[in-house]
Every structure is written in C-alpha cells, then in structure tokens.
Design a protein around this motif. Structure first.
Motif, PDB file in Angstrom:
ATOM      1  N   THR A  71       1.401   3.696   9.513  1.00 19.34           N
ATOM      2  CA  THR A  71       1.433   5.112   8.835  1.00 19.34           C
ATOM      3  C   THR A  71       2.803   5.481   8.655  1.00 19.34           C
ATOM      4  O   THR A  71       3.253   5.727   7.435  1.00 19.34           O
ATOM      5  CB  THR A  71       0.630   6.128   9.314  1.00 19.34           C
ATOM      6  OG1 THR A  71       1.303   6.372  10.924  1.00 19.34           O
ATOM      7  CG2 THR A  71      -0.805   5.990   9.686  1.00 19.34           C
ATOM      8  N   LEU A  72       3.654   5.128   9.576  1.00 18.08           N
ATOM      9  CA  LEU A  72       5.244   5.622   9.305  1.00 18.08           C
ATOM     10  C   LEU A  72       5.836   4.695   8.211  1.00 18.08           C
ATOM     11  O   LEU A  72       6.653   5.297   7.640  1.00 18.08           O
ATOM     12  CB  LEU A  72       5.796   5.324  10.678  1.00 18.08           C
ATOM     13  CG  LEU A  72       5.489   6.443  11.684  1.00 18.08           C
ATOM     14  CD1 LEU A  72       6.364   6.425  12.882  1.00 18.08           C
ATOM     15  CD2 LEU A  72       5.568   8.098  10.981  1.00 18.08           C
ATOM     16  N   ASN A  73       5.470   3.592   8.409  1.00 11.77           N
ATOM     17  CA  ASN A  73       6.038   2.498   7.155  1.00 11.77           C
ATOM     18  C   ASN A  73       5.383   2.821   5.792  1.00 11.77           C
ATOM     19  O   ASN A  73       6.417   2.822   4.977  1.00 11.77           O
ATOM     20  CB  ASN A  73       5.843   1.123   7.654  1.00 11.77           C
ATOM     21  CG  ASN A  73       6.570   0.460   8.667  1.00 11.77           C
ATOM     22  OD1 ASN A  73       7.624   1.002   9.155  1.00 11.77           O
ATOM     23  ND2 ASN A  73       6.066  -0.657   9.291  1.00 11.77           N
ATOM     24  N   LEU A  74       4.287   3.378   5.787  1.00  6.28           N
ATOM     25  CA  LEU A  74       3.824   3.705   4.405  1.00  6.28           C
ATOM     26  C   LEU A  74       4.456   5.136   3.883  1.00  6.28           C
ATOM     27  O   LEU A  74       4.696   5.052   2.669  1.00  6.28           O
ATOM     28  CB  LEU A  74       2.407   4.003   4.493  1.00  6.28           C
ATOM     29  CG  LEU A  74       1.411   2.900   4.741  1.00  6.28           C
ATOM     30  CD1 LEU A  74      -0.033   2.985   5.152  1.00  6.28           C
ATOM     31  CD2 LEU A  74       1.534   2.015   3.416  1.00  6.28           C
ATOM     32  N   LEU A  75       4.531   5.728   5.074  1.00  7.96           N
ATOM     33  CA  LEU A  75       5.332   7.112   4.630  1.00  7.96           C
ATOM     34  C   LEU A  75       6.749   7.056   4.372  1.00  7.96           C
ATOM     35  O   LEU A  75       7.537   7.580   3.339  1.00  7.96           O
ATOM     36  CB  LEU A  75       5.256   8.173   5.909  1.00  7.96           C
ATOM     37  CG  LEU A  75       3.794   8.742   6.209  1.00  7.96           C
ATOM     38  CD1 LEU A  75       3.832   9.632   7.357  1.00  7.96           C
ATOM     39  CD2 LEU A  75       3.521   9.708   4.759  1.00  7.96           C
ATOM     40  N   GLU A  76       7.339   6.179   4.777  1.00 11.99           N
ATOM     41  CA  GLU A  76       8.855   5.479   4.849  1.00 11.99           C
ATOM     42  C   GLU A  76       8.940   5.227   3.270  1.00 11.99           C
ATOM     43  O   GLU A  76       9.868   5.538   2.581  1.00 11.99           O
ATOM     44  CB  GLU A  76       9.453   4.557   5.706  1.00 11.99           C
ATOM     45  CG  GLU A  76      10.658   3.963   5.578  1.00 11.99           C
ATOM     46  CD  GLU A  76      11.957   5.252   5.799  1.00 11.99           C
ATOM     47  OE1 GLU A  76      12.761   5.316   5.108  1.00 11.99           O
ATOM     48  OE2 GLU A  76      11.566   6.166   6.482  1.00 11.99           O
ATOM     49  N   GLY A  77       7.938   4.199   3.013  1.00 13.56           N
ATOM     50  CA  GLY A  77       8.186   3.707   1.615  1.00 13.56           C
ATOM     51  C   GLY A  77       7.798   4.906   0.552  1.00 13.56           C
ATOM     52  O   GLY A  77       8.352   4.529  -0.594  1.00 13.56           O
ATOM     53  N   ALA A  78       6.900   5.668   0.709  1.00 16.79           N
ATOM     54  CA  ALA A  78       6.686   6.742  -0.276  1.00 16.79           C
ATOM     55  C   ALA A  78       8.012   7.484  -0.278  1.00 16.79           C
ATOM     56  O   ALA A  78       8.263   8.024  -1.392  1.00 16.79           O
ATOM     57  CB  ALA A  78       5.452   7.536   0.327  1.00 16.79           C
ATOM     58  N   TYR A 133      -8.617   2.962   1.210  1.00 15.34           N
ATOM     59  CA  TYR A 133      -8.027   1.461   1.387  1.00 15.34           C
ATOM     60  C   TYR A 133      -7.426   1.429   2.710  1.00 15.34           C
ATOM     61  O   TYR A 133      -7.402   2.175   3.517  1.00 15.34           O
ATOM     62  CB  TYR A 133      -6.771   1.621   0.351  1.00 15.34           C
ATOM     63  CG  TYR A 133      -7.121   1.970  -1.050  1.00 15.34           C
ATOM     64  CD1 TYR A 133      -7.473   0.905  -1.924  1.00 15.34           C
ATOM     65  CD2 TYR A 133      -7.216   3.421  -1.504  1.00 15.34           C
ATOM     66  CE1 TYR A 133      -7.889   1.491  -3.298  1.00 15.34           C
ATOM     67  CE2 TYR A 133      -7.655   3.542  -2.996  1.00 15.34           C
ATOM     68  CZ  TYR A 133      -7.878   2.795  -3.845  1.00 15.34           C
ATOM     69  OH  TYR A 133      -8.304   2.836  -4.980  1.00 15.34           O
ATOM     70  N   TYR A 134      -7.387   0.184   3.232  1.00 10.17           N
ATOM     71  CA  TYR A 134      -6.810  -0.329   4.581  1.00 10.17           C
ATOM     72  C   TYR A 134      -5.555  -1.048   4.415  1.00 10.17           C
ATOM     73  O   TYR A 134      -5.316  -1.857   3.266  1.00 10.17           O
ATOM     74  CB  TYR A 134      -7.981  -1.253   5.040  1.00 10.17           C
ATOM     75  CG  TYR A 134      -9.244  -0.195   5.516  1.00 10.17           C
ATOM     76  CD1 TYR A 134     -10.079  -0.178   4.630  1.00 10.17           C
ATOM     77  CD2 TYR A 134      -9.252   0.519   6.715  1.00 10.17           C
ATOM     78  CE1 TYR A 134     -11.276   0.652   4.755  1.00 10.17           C
ATOM     79  CE2 TYR A 134     -10.520   1.361   6.707  1.00 10.17           C
ATOM     80  CZ  TYR A 134     -11.284   1.375   5.937  1.00 10.17           C
ATOM     81  OH  TYR A 134     -12.317   2.246   6.319  1.00 10.17           O
ATOM     82  N   SER A 135      -4.589  -0.798   5.198  1.00  8.68           N
ATOM     83  CA  SER A 135      -3.181  -1.406   5.209  1.00  8.68           C
ATOM     84  C   SER A 135      -2.989  -1.962   6.339  1.00  8.68           C
ATOM     85  O   SER A 135      -3.239  -1.456   7.629  1.00  8.68           O
ATOM     86  CB  SER A 135      -2.222  -0.420   4.738  1.00  8.68           C
ATOM     87  OG  SER A 135      -0.918  -1.191   4.719  1.00  8.68           O
ATOM     88  N   SER A 140       0.808  -1.135   0.026  1.00  7.89           N
ATOM     89  CA  SER A 140       0.060  -0.020  -0.046  1.00  7.89           C
ATOM     90  C   SER A 140       0.692   1.332   0.061  1.00  7.89           C
ATOM     91  O   SER A 140       0.175   2.505  -0.369  1.00  7.89           O
ATOM     92  CB  SER A 140      -1.011   0.133   1.272  1.00  7.89           C
ATOM     93  OG  SER A 140      -0.482  -0.570   2.265  1.00  7.89           O
ATOM     94  N   SER A 141       2.219   1.219   0.087  1.00  9.12           N
ATOM     95  CA  SER A 141       2.889   2.646   0.214  1.00  9.12           C
ATOM     96  C   SER A 141       2.944   3.055  -1.201  1.00  9.12           C
ATOM     97  O   SER A 141       3.033   4.246  -1.300  1.00  9.12           O
ATOM     98  CB  SER A 141       4.428   2.182   0.539  1.00  9.12           C
ATOM     99  OG  SER A 141       4.968   1.465  -0.358  1.00  9.12           O
ATOM    100  N   GLY A 142       2.467   2.397  -2.245  1.00  9.13           N
ATOM    101  CA  GLY A 142       2.162   2.880  -3.799  1.00  9.13           C
ATOM    102  C   GLY A 142       1.156   3.876  -3.775  1.00  9.13           C
ATOM    103  O   GLY A 142       0.824   4.595  -4.583  1.00  9.13           O
ATOM    104  N   LEU A 143       0.193   3.640  -2.646  1.00  3.00           N
ATOM    105  CA  LEU A 143      -1.087   4.703  -2.686  1.00  3.00           C
ATOM    106  C   LEU A 143      -0.788   5.924  -2.234  1.00  3.00           C
ATOM    107  O   LEU A 143      -1.386   6.650  -2.326  1.00  3.00           O
ATOM    108  CB  LEU A 143      -2.196   3.878  -1.812  1.00  3.00           C
ATOM    109  CG  LEU A 143      -2.703   2.705  -2.599  1.00  3.00           C
ATOM    110  CD1 LEU A 143      -3.693   1.942  -1.356  1.00  3.00           C
ATOM    111  CD2 LEU A 143      -3.560   3.166  -3.645  1.00  3.00           C
ATOM    112  N   ASN A 148      11.168   6.602   0.145  1.00  2.00           N
ATOM    113  CA  ASN A 148      12.012   5.669  -0.588  1.00  2.00           C
ATOM    114  C   ASN A 148      11.799   5.904  -2.029  1.00  2.00           C
ATOM    115  O   ASN A 148      12.875   5.701  -2.694  1.00  2.00           O
ATOM    116  CB  ASN A 148      11.988   4.271  -0.157  1.00  2.00           C
ATOM    117  CG  ASN A 148      12.292   4.137   1.471  1.00  2.00           C
ATOM    118  OD1 ASN A 148      12.021   2.989   1.932  1.00  2.00           O
ATOM    119  ND2 ASN A 148      12.831   5.049   2.093  1.00  2.00           N
ATOM    120  N   ARG A 149      10.428   5.906  -2.492  1.00  2.00           N
ATOM    121  CA  ARG A 149      10.358   5.876  -3.885  1.00  2.00           C
ATOM    122  C   ARG A 149      11.003   7.199  -4.486  1.00  2.00           C
ATOM    123  O   ARG A 149      11.137   7.198  -5.630  1.00  2.00           O
ATOM    124  CB  ARG A 149       8.708   5.762  -4.217  1.00  2.00           C
ATOM    125  CG  ARG A 149       8.358   4.595  -4.095  1.00  2.00           C
ATOM    126  CD  ARG A 149       6.795   4.342  -4.793  1.00  2.00           C
ATOM    127  NE  ARG A 149       5.951   5.543  -4.886  1.00  2.00           N
ATOM    128  CZ  ARG A 149       5.314   6.095  -3.915  1.00  2.00           C
ATOM    129  NH1 ARG A 149       4.949   5.430  -2.816  1.00  2.00           N
ATOM    130  NH2 ARG A 149       4.385   7.258  -4.062  1.00  2.00           N
TER     131      ARG A 149
END
Length: 155
Positions: A43-50, A37-39, A7-10, A52-53
């Motif tokens: 939240t911090l892992n999702l922001l980290e992934g974003a 969407y639900y993951s 879901s970090s791609g969202l 990183n992109r």
C-alpha cells in the motif's frame, strides 16, 4: 481477480480504498468505483507512486499536512491536493493500515474496533476501526482538502 503490474496508476479520484492483503504474491487490494484490483506492491509503494505523479512524495505530503493542520497521528494524505486524498485507519506504518479515500460513505459498527463502511455505489468493506475513528478521520480529510483548496484559490 484483476492483477495489475503497474497498479499505482489506479490510485486516483475513483479509488475508494486500498488495503493490505497477505496472500501469496498479492500485497494490496484496490477497490475503485469501476472494479477491484490486486497488486504485488505494498500500500505504501502504491501511495508513493500516486504522490510522485503529482510531483511529491508520500512523506512530503504527510509532513506538509502535519504542519498545516497540526495533526500528529493518523494524518490524512492529500495525493492531489485540489482533488483527492485518503485517510489511514491506524498508523500508516502499521502493516494492517487501510486507506479510505474521499468518497461519501456511512458506517455501521459491528463490534468494538470493527466496522463496515458502506459507499453509496453499493460497495461495502469491513475494517478494523471504530465508527468514531472512521468518522473523525473522514472529517479531518475533508477539512484538510477544504482548507488547502481555499488557501490555494486565494493566490
């Protein structure tokens, strides 16, 4: 409920908010202009992934903004500095922190420390933050995006 594994791609320029959810395996609700969407990621892992992109880290982006703007608390996050970012409603280390992205909205305060954010596409979200804090944070995010954009356009 749309459950997305990667879901970090969202987290992109269509994201309106990401907020923590504490229900079963679900940790985050992602509200975008095209759906909710639900993951199972925080939240911090999702922001980290974003981050990183865009060749950075969450801590790196926050540290750079703190230095550039001299913001010591509730620092806005420029995920893709020339395009989009988000601001926290409270300390980003607080498990209940909601991240609001750079889309137009207006705020109605329900009570002390509780407000409804109304996005112009009809989506509304209730958050634990005052109208004053939300508007100040929104201004800080847009000021940071503008200053960063001007700095990089001059080069």
């Amino acid at each position: 409920m749309k459950d997305i594994k990667n879901s970090s791609g969202l987290i992109d320029n269509q994201t309106l908010i990401i907020e923590p959810v504490f229900k079963d395996k679900v940790k985050t609700r992602i509200v975008t202009t095209h759906g909710t969407y639900y993951s199972e990621e925080s939240t911090l892992n999702l922001l980290e992934g974003a981050c990183n992109r865009f060749a950075s880290t969450l801590e790196g982006r926050l540290k750079a903004t703190k230095k550039l703007m001299n913001y010591s608390v509730k620092t806005p996050l420029l995920i893709e500095p020339n395009d989009f970012g988000a601001f926290p409603t409270m300390s980003y280390r607080n498990l209940e922190c909601v991240w609001i992205f750079n889309h137009p909205f207006y705020v109605v305060e329900l009570s002390k420390g509780k407000s409804v954010i109304h996005f112009f596409n009809g989506i509304s979200v209730t958050v634990n933050a005052s109208k004053h804090v939300l508007l100040k944070q929104h201004q800080r995010l847009h000021t940071t995006l503008n200053i960063y954009g001007m700095y990089h356009r001059k080069k």
